[in-house]
Design a protein around this motif. Structure first.
Motif, PDB file in Angstrom:
ATOM      1  N   HIS B 202    -128.850 -40.857  22.104  1.00 21.63           N
ATOM      2  CA  HIS B 202    -127.915 -41.588  21.251  1.00 21.63           C
ATOM      3  C   HIS B 202    -128.070 -43.073  21.564  1.00 21.63           C
ATOM      4  O   HIS B 202    -128.534 -43.423  22.636  1.00 21.63           O
ATOM      5  CB  HIS B 202    -126.460 -41.202  21.554  1.00 21.63           C
ATOM      6  CG  HIS B 202    -126.088 -39.829  21.086  1.00 21.63           C
ATOM      7  ND1 HIS B 202    -126.405 -38.699  21.801  1.00 21.63           N
ATOM      8  CD2 HIS B 202    -125.424 -39.409  19.982  1.00 21.63           C
ATOM      9  CE1 HIS B 202    -125.957 -37.629  21.159  1.00 21.63           C
ATOM     10  NE2 HIS B 202    -125.351 -38.036  20.046  1.00 21.63           N
ATOM     11  N   ALA B 203    -127.647 -43.916  20.636  1.00 20.22           N
ATOM     12  CA  ALA B 203    -127.645 -45.354  20.908  1.00 20.22           C
ATOM     13  C   ALA B 203    -126.278 -45.746  21.478  1.00 20.22           C
ATOM     14  O   ALA B 203    -125.251 -45.290  20.992  1.00 20.22           O
ATOM     15  CB  ALA B 203    -127.924 -46.122  19.628  1.00 20.22           C
ATOM     16  N   PHE B 204    -126.283 -46.554  22.543  1.00 18.19           N
ATOM     17  CA  PHE B 204    -125.040 -47.019  23.165  1.00 18.19           C
ATOM     18  C   PHE B 204    -124.993 -48.545  23.147  1.00 18.19           C
ATOM     19  O   PHE B 204    -126.029 -49.196  23.345  1.00 18.19           O
ATOM     20  CB  PHE B 204    -124.950 -46.545  24.620  1.00 18.19           C
ATOM     21  CG  PHE B 204    -124.798 -45.057  24.775  1.00 18.19           C
ATOM     22  CD1 PHE B 204    -123.542 -44.485  24.921  1.00 18.19           C
ATOM     23  CD2 PHE B 204    -125.920 -44.221  24.774  1.00 18.19           C
ATOM     24  CE1 PHE B 204    -123.407 -43.106  25.066  1.00 18.19           C
ATOM     25  CE2 PHE B 204    -125.794 -42.855  24.911  1.00 18.19           C
ATOM     26  CZ  PHE B 204    -124.532 -42.291  25.062  1.00 18.19           C
ATOM     27  N   GLY B 205    -123.832 -49.087  22.958  1.00 18.31           N
ATOM     28  CA  GLY B 205    -123.634 -50.530  23.135  1.00 18.31           C
ATOM     29  C   GLY B 205    -124.383 -51.388  22.127  1.00 18.31           C
ATOM     30  O   GLY B 205    -124.745 -52.520  22.446  1.00 18.31           O
ATOM     31  N   GLY B 206    -124.626 -50.877  20.933  1.00 16.11           N
ATOM     32  CA  GLY B 206    -125.318 -51.665  19.924  1.00 16.11           C
ATOM     33  C   GLY B 206    -124.399 -52.707  19.299  1.00 16.11           C
ATOM     34  O   GLY B 206    -123.201 -52.740  19.576  1.00 16.11           O
ATOM     35  N   ILE B 207    -124.971 -53.561  18.480  1.00  9.16           N
ATOM     36  CA  ILE B 207    -124.158 -54.578  17.810  1.00  9.16           C
ATOM     37  C   ILE B 207    -123.284 -53.907  16.742  1.00  9.16           C
ATOM     38  O   ILE B 207    -123.718 -52.966  16.072  1.00  9.16           O
ATOM     39  CB  ILE B 207    -125.039 -55.699  17.228  1.00  9.16           C
ATOM     40  CG1 ILE B 207    -124.169 -56.884  16.819  1.00  9.16           C
ATOM     41  CG2 ILE B 207    -125.870 -55.211  16.047  1.00  9.16           C
ATOM     42  CD1 ILE B 207    -124.916 -58.197  16.776  1.00  9.16           C
ATOM     43  N   VAL B 208    -122.052 -54.364  16.647  1.00  7.17           N
ATOM     44  CA  VAL B 208    -121.100 -53.778  15.699  1.00  7.17           C
ATOM     45  C   VAL B 208    -120.665 -54.868  14.734  1.00  7.17           C
ATOM     46  O   VAL B 208    -119.895 -55.753  15.097  1.00  7.17           O
ATOM     47  CB  VAL B 208    -119.876 -53.201  16.453  1.00  7.17           C
ATOM     48  CG1 VAL B 208    -118.848 -52.685  15.458  1.00  7.17           C
ATOM     49  CG2 VAL B 208    -120.310 -52.088  17.402  1.00  7.17           C
ATOM     50  N   PRO B 209    -121.185 -54.837  13.528  1.00  6.54           N
ATOM     51  CA  PRO B 209    -120.910 -55.942  12.591  1.00  6.54           C
ATOM     52  C   PRO B 209    -119.463 -55.941  12.095  1.00  6.54           C
ATOM     53  O   PRO B 209    -118.699 -54.999  12.343  1.00  6.54           O
ATOM     54  CB  PRO B 209    -121.897 -55.691  11.455  1.00  6.54           C
ATOM     55  CG  PRO B 209    -122.283 -54.255  11.565  1.00  6.54           C
ATOM     56  CD  PRO B 209    -122.092 -53.842  12.970  1.00  6.54           C
ATOM     57  N   GLN B 210    -119.152 -56.999  11.359  1.00  9.30           N
ATOM     58  CA  GLN B 210    -117.777 -57.239  10.923  1.00  9.30           C
ATOM     59  C   GLN B 210    -117.188 -56.081  10.135  1.00  9.30           C
ATOM     60  O   GLN B 210    -115.986 -55.879  10.143  1.00  9.30           O
ATOM     61  CB  GLN B 210    -117.675 -58.495  10.036  1.00  9.30           C
ATOM     62  CG  GLN B 210    -118.316 -59.736  10.584  1.00  9.30           C
ATOM     63  CD  GLN B 210    -119.772 -59.878  10.145  1.00  9.30           C
ATOM     64  OE1 GLN B 210    -120.566 -58.949  10.274  1.00  9.30           O
ATOM     65  NE2 GLN B 210    -120.124 -61.049   9.634  1.00  9.30           N
TER      66      GLN B 210
END
Lengths: 182, 386
Positions: B202-210
């Motif tokens: 899984h992907a963790f801590g990715g960028i979370v857009p507005q």
């Protein structure tokens, strides 16, 4: 509720004396709270330890200002501290010293009892002549004089909680119990 | 089994009972003997855990975050300036929804240097997304450490349990230690549904857009709402199994009381004795103990305090420029009650930097509460030196 205050110097075992007394009282199914001076502990600096004993849970969580009895592990503290501060009238002052009670000039309302715990400790190889570790000896004397805990409970507490020189500490406590008079 | 333990040892034994798998901690002041005791427990083989000694509290929390993300149950402890240094990663643990458990010994912030108790260190972390529980006895410290994992893992949020410096941390008293078998039944092994796993990436801590960040926060709020229920359930289940429960708040002799003292930490324990004495003398005063700060038990507090004559909040902390934190929280949840149900709430600042809060002092507050004008209810300081 009974409140006690121990006066000692860092390294003499005063805080452990308070803890061992707590374990001994606990073994008698009574309620107890024990804590050291709320401060920064340094070797040879004056330190205090406090014990509260009751037959119901101890809810008060403050320092002790008016002890019923005081226990002095190092007589040199008498010259620098007002050790009887707050001590209740009729309270006992138990002092580790080679002197006799009449050698001390305390208020008449106090009972003074002396025991040479240092010599007993040294005899049993606890600490050195200049730095005897007297906590277990003084607890033996305390059991006899204050009659607030059985010597058997003190011995059981030492056996459980003193990993080094356990037998010597037990022997010192019992000898102090036997020789203490007051 | 019963043993005579300090509050610090109680926290360590709690982590042992809960079978923490990774302990990541900074070992030097302001660290307390919690970590010394745990190091000993691990070295003796009483707890099968990896003990990671790190170079700062910031790294201590980073260690917990990494291990928890890899699926391990983690524990750490700190105090005052050490907790402040963790601040960035407290947010990280919460937003990453990692159920880390930490014990914090409440110590005043420096300067001036202090190792004595007040709540400013932990209250300053109020908005990091951690649950917070304030304890009043060593037994409660041990039991809350075990409960903390149950709650944290139910809602995927980290939990901080808090004990007063010296008044608990260095005070010995008898503590009942639950048996390992029963504890394991109460708290089964940690099994996260998603963790760092090469076989199930899984992907963790990715960028979370507005367009989705708000939803992340909203889900945390929902988890906090859920935590209100989870905390009660964890306590009820604990009581059913071990015979001891605390509640996230506790009413002490409040039936029909006009006046209420609100306390947290060890001040609660001492205040119980004052309430007993005052009721015997005919005063209509009771006690509300606050154990949980986050999530704030708003409904319970409203129900208990509505319709009382007056409320005194004993705040062992100060948000300078505003007042005590507990009193602000309580006023805030009481505000929208109808005016005739809403008692004036007095904010008594007490015991900062470890100053003793004695029964005499608490009684003075209770008596002051009965007569002080309502316009003087903000930041009441009693016993200040000239």
């Amino acid at each position: 509720m009974l409140e006690l205050r121990f006066h000692s110097r860092g390294g003499q075992g005063g805080v452990i004396a308070g803890k061992l007394l707590a374990v001994a009282i606990f073994k008698e199914d009574r309620f107890v709270q024990s804590f050291p001076t709320f401060g920064v502990e340094r070797r040879a600096a004056p330190v205090m330890a406090f014990v509260r004993i009751d037959d119901k849970p101890v809810r008060i969580r403050t320092q002790i200002y008016k002890p019923d009895h005081i226990i002095i592990l190092d007589q040199s503290l008498l010259q620098m501290l007002d050790v009887t501060q707050g001590l209740k009238s009729g309270g006992t002052i138990l002092i580790n010293t080679e002197k006799k009670p009449e050698d001390f000039d305390f208020d008449d309302s106090y009972k003074v009892v002396t025991v040479d715990a240092s010599s007993i400790a040294v005899k049993h190889g606890l600490g050195s002549v200049t730095q005897p570790i007297v906590n277990t000896s003084i607890l033996g004397a305390l059991a006899k004089i204050l009659k607030i805990v059985k010597i058997e409970s003190v011995v059981a507490a030492i056996e459980e909680d003193v990993p080094a020189k356990t037998e010597a500490n037990v022997a010192a406590a019992i000898e102090a119990y036997e020789v203490a008079v007051g | 089994m019963q043993k005579v333990l300090t509050g610090n040892q109680s926290a360590a034994w709690g982590a042992m009972c809960a079978k923490a798998q990774v302990v990541s901690a900074y070992p030097i002041t302001p660290q307390t003997t919690i970590i010394e005791e745990l190091a000993d427990i691990v070295a003796k083989g009483l707890l099968d855990a990896k003990f990671i000694k790190v170079e700062s509290e910031h790294s201590a929390m980073a260690g917990c975050i990494g291990a928890q993300a890899a699926g391990a149950r983690t524990f750490t402890a700190t105090s005052s300036q050490g907790l402040a240094l963790m601040h960035e990663l407290l947010h990280w643990a919460a937003l990453a929804r990692l159920p880390v458990v930490m014990a914090n010994v409440n110590r005043a912030m420096a300067p001036g240097w202090s190792i004595w108790t007040d709540q400013n260190d932990s209250l300053a972390q109020r908005d990091t997304g951690w649950l917070q529980f304030y304890c009043e006895s060593n037994q409660e410290v041990l039991d809350t450490t075990i409960q903390a994992y149950k709650i944290a893992e139910a809602v995927n949020l980290p939990v901080m349990l808090i004990l007063d410096a010296f008044f608990l941390s260095h005070t010995y008293e008898a503590v009942d230690i639950p048996g390992q078998e029963a504890t394991s039944k109460y708290l089964p092994p940690y099994k996260p549904s998603i963790y760092l796993n090469v076989d199930d990436p899984h992907a963790f801590g990715g960028i979370v857009p507005q367009d989705i960040y708000m939803e992340f926060r909203y889900k945390m709020q929902l988890a906090m709402d859920e935590a209100l229920i989870a905390a009660d359930k964890a306590d009820d289940d604990f009581k059913a199994m071990f015979g001891r429960g605390y509640g996230v708040v506790e009413e002490y002799r409040l039936d029909g009381a006009d006046y209420v003292l609100v306390t947290s930490g060890t001040v609660t324990s001492t205040t119980r004795t004052v309430i007993d004495d005052l009721q015997e003398k005919g005063h209509s005063v009771g006690l509300l103990k606050m154990k949980m700060l986050r999530p704030f038990p708003a409904e319970k507090v409203r129900k208990i305090l509505s319709g009382r004559k007056r409320v005194a909040v004993l705040d062992r902390n100060i948000s300078v420029g505003m007042g005590g934190v507990w009193s602000q929280e309580i006023r805030s949840v009481m505000y929208h009650l109808p005016e005739d149900q809403r008692p004036p709430i007095y904010d008594y600042i007490v015991g900062l930097g470890g100053r003793d809060v004695t029964p005499e002092f608490i009684e003075e507050i209770a008596l002051d509460l009965e007569k002080r004008p309502v316009k003087d209810c903000d930041q009441v300081w009693i016993g200040l030196k000239e």
